[in-house]
Enzyme design. Structure first.
Site, PDB file in Angstrom:
ATOM      1  N   GLY A 315       0.826  -1.209   0.000  1.00  0.00           N
ATOM      2  CA  GLY A 315       0.000   0.000   0.000  1.00  0.00           C
ATOM      3  C   GLY A 315       0.855   1.252   0.000  1.00  0.00           C
ATOM      4  O   GLY A 315       1.954   1.297  -0.563  1.00  0.00           O
ATOM      5  N   SER A 316       0.371   2.288   0.694  1.00  0.00           N
ATOM      6  CA  SER A 316       0.954   3.630   0.566  1.00  0.00           C
ATOM      7  C   SER A 316       2.359   3.776   1.130  1.00  0.00           C
ATOM      8  O   SER A 316       3.046   4.757   0.817  1.00  0.00           O
ATOM      9  CB  SER A 316       0.027   4.661   1.219  1.00  0.00           C
ATOM     10  N   THR A 317       2.826   2.856   1.969  1.00  0.00           N
ATOM     11  CA  THR A 317       4.226   2.944   2.403  1.00  0.00           C
ATOM     12  C   THR A 317       5.157   2.814   1.196  1.00  0.00           C
ATOM     13  O   THR A 317       6.283   3.311   1.214  1.00  0.00           O
ATOM     14  CB  THR A 317       4.564   1.857   3.443  1.00  0.00           C
ATOM     15  N   PHE A 318       4.650   2.158   0.137  1.00  0.00           N
ATOM     16  CA  PHE A 318       5.486   1.972  -1.052  1.00  0.00           C
ATOM     17  C   PHE A 318       5.611   3.260  -1.861  1.00  0.00           C
ATOM     18  O   PHE A 318       6.463   3.355  -2.753  1.00  0.00           O
ATOM     19  CB  PHE A 318       4.923   0.848  -1.924  1.00  0.00           C
TER      20      PHE A 318
END
Length: 581
Positions: A315-318
């Site tokens: 998800g958004s950590t990427f």
């Protein structure tokens, strides 16, 4: 003298000649064996009268970075019987079955079995072994042995691993560093007569065992304990299936803590369904039991280190990776302007932002602070498939991290030829592919530490108990994956994500914290199950610690910024002062 007599005498003479020749040969052979081979056959004869018993070597300890013992040894006993030496079999059977709480039938079979040595019981507590020795039963041997003991029970269970009945490592560091931890067994040699009975005044030879080497690790007991406590509290509060927390030094890859709850008791590793504090986990275990799932398969899952062996959509950590690639390639700057109406149309797909109404006009820094999907999609499209794939490989995401624990899984990624605009768009904000938590934290560490790839690891050195032998494990920094300038810009962006953006709940007064939130939907999407996560580091300008939390299938509010970020804030609030930060 007739012809027959002459023939008979000739035959007798020939036979006598051959007999004499044979006698000479036998005498010569006997002379050779008695004179020239006497030492060899004397040794062989001695071997027939020698009885050998093993003296187990103490296994090396596993220590944390401050010398705290995480894995140790307890003295236990192995009770065995030598058939030819048993003078009172009925008494031996009665005593052994009573004291060892074994059936008389089981003990009798072993006592009466005609073998050089039969083990009755292993891993017997020393006090009980001493008691059996006090009976002075002929033919019954009580040999001291070692059993692995873990002072903290379930602490770091999926990292340390445990040993089997043969005292060899089964999983975790115990099996990875087996060659250092295991010692060299010794031997007791005793003389016995032709019937196999030990000679009362016969000589006894001992070859002393050599203890295994201690393994000094990067783990910190205090950080591990607090992270594990937080993970259990979060698991119970959110009724989650599991919670993982990974704490690492981003400068050199030393892992300070790795938690996967529910953990299991290392001193009782085969009992199923341990420490299931959430109703969700208990229901899952009950369901598997009702379906008759193989017990060993369930144990393997219980022992499984999800940070290392399981992949997930980050998800958004990427978005950290997409942003770093865009900045490094010059495809985007902090001031570049974007517009978010709440979605992006890519080919025939409408890909939504988490904010339905959109973020409106924003620059790239604001897009990262808002965790805006359309902004990162645009950056990915600007890079294009070839460049994005090149950075994916350059950052080390295609391979494994090389962490020193067995069972590391590889990244699951589209082949470049199958990566069209839609796939590129979804990958840009962390969906449609899978990586491991340890791969994510290693890559983000490399992005924020100045741009050098690190190898996550536990082992620091192996050494003998008297410190006369020391082996230092080395993990040199890998290649430069991006420039120091891009690394500095990424730290600046991620600090603003925490101070003013979606990661506000990770902020701590008096500290500069950087980080990124994520909420990823699990497959199949129709289940509406999520993994909430947050990755954070401190201090933001010169990171010396980084932590990643993943919460698997939380109930109720599931946004990473709401439920995951505060856990890392709590962790940092407690460990940063102790670390001298």
């Amino acid at each position: 003298m007739n012809v027959n007599q002459t023939f008979h005498r000739s035959k007798t003479a020939i036979l006598f000649f051959f007999l004499a020749l044979m006698m000479i040969g036998l005498s010569g052979r006997l002379f050779y064996l008695m004179i020239y081979r006497s030492q060899y056959y004397t040794a062989k004869a001695e071997d027939l009268h020698l009885r050998e018993r093993t003296i187990k070597a103490a296994r090396g300890r596993i220590l944390d970075r401050n010398g705290e013992v995480l894995a140790d040894n307890r003295t236990v006993c192995t009770i065995s019987v030598i058939h030819n030496q048993v003078k009172e079999p009925e008494k031996a059977i009665a005593v052994l079955s009573r004291e060892l709480e074994l059936s008389e039938e089981t003990v009798r079979k072993k006592v009466e079995k005609r073998s050089s040595r039969e083990v009755i019981a292993a891993n017997v507590e020393k006090a009980l072994g001493d008691k059996i020795r006090s009976y002075q039963l002929s033919g019954v041997k009580v040999d001291e042995d070692y059993k692995r003991y873990y002072p903290y029970d379930s602490l770091a269970s999926k990292v340390l691993g445990f040993t089997g009945g043969d005292n060899q490592g089964v999983i975790g560091l115990e099996v990875k560093y087996e060659e250092y931890l295991r010692g060299t067994n010794g031997t007791i040699l005793t003389l016995a007569d032709a019937a196999g009975v030990e000679l009362k005044d016969g000589r006894e030879e001992r070859i002393e065992p050599v203890a295994g080497k201690d393994l000094c690790t990067s783990l910190d007991v205090n950080i591990q304990q607090y992270a594990q406590q937080l993970a259990y509290e979060t698991m119970e509060k959110k009724n989650a299936k599991g919670v993982s927390i990974l704490v690492m030094n981003p400068q050199n890859g030393e892992i300070l803590a790795l938690v996967n709850v529910p953990e299991f008791n290392l001193n009782d590793p085969f009992t199923l369904d341990q420490n299931l504090v959430s109703e969700s986990a208990r229901l899952k275990a009950a369901e598997e039991a009702a379906l008759g799932t193989d017990a060993q398969e369930r144990r393997n899952r219980m022992w499984r280190n999800s940070c290392v062996s399981d992949t997930y959509e980050p998800g958004s950590t990427f978005k950290i990776i997409t942003a770093a690639a865009g900045l490094e390639a010059g495809a985007v700057t902090l001031e570049d302007r974007f517009s978010c109406p709440g979605f992006r149309i890519v080919e025939d797909r409408k890909i939504r932002c988490h904010k339905v109404g959109g973020h409106g006009a924003e620059n790239f820094l604001q897009g990262m602070m808002n965790s805006c999907n359309p902004v990162l999609i645009d950056v990915g499209q600007r890079l294009g498939t070839d460049a994005y794939y090149r950075y994916f490989e350059q950052f080390g995401l295609k391979g494994k991290t090389g962490i020193d624990i067995p069972g590391e899984a590889s990244t699951i990624m589209h082949k470049k030829e199958n990566m069209g605009p839609v796939e590129l768009a979804t990958v840009s904000f962390g969906q449609s592919f899978q990586i491991t938590p340890v791969q994510l934290i290693a890559t983000v560490s490399s992005i924020i530490n100045g741009g050098r790839r690190v190898t996550p690891h536990f082992a620091v050195e192996a050494r003998s108990a008297d410190n006369t032998w020391v082996h230092r494990f080395t993990y040199p920094l890998g290649k430069e994956i991006l420039s120091a300038q891009t690394s500095e810009t990424m730290r600046y962006i991620l600090e603003h994500v925490v101070s003013e953006g979606s990661g506000k709940k990770a902020a701590i007064e008096g500290y500069r914290i950087g980080g990124k939130t994520a909420t990823s939907e699990k497959l199949p999407r129709s289940r509406k199950k999520y993994i909430s996560s947050f990755i954070g580091f401190a201090p933001a300008d010169e990171p010396s610690v980084i932590a990643l939390i993943t919460i698997d299938e939380p109930e109720g509010i599931y946004y990473g910024g709401t439920i995951a970020a505060p856990v890392i804030a709590d962790l940092f609030r407690n460990i940063l002062p102790a670390m001298g930060i």
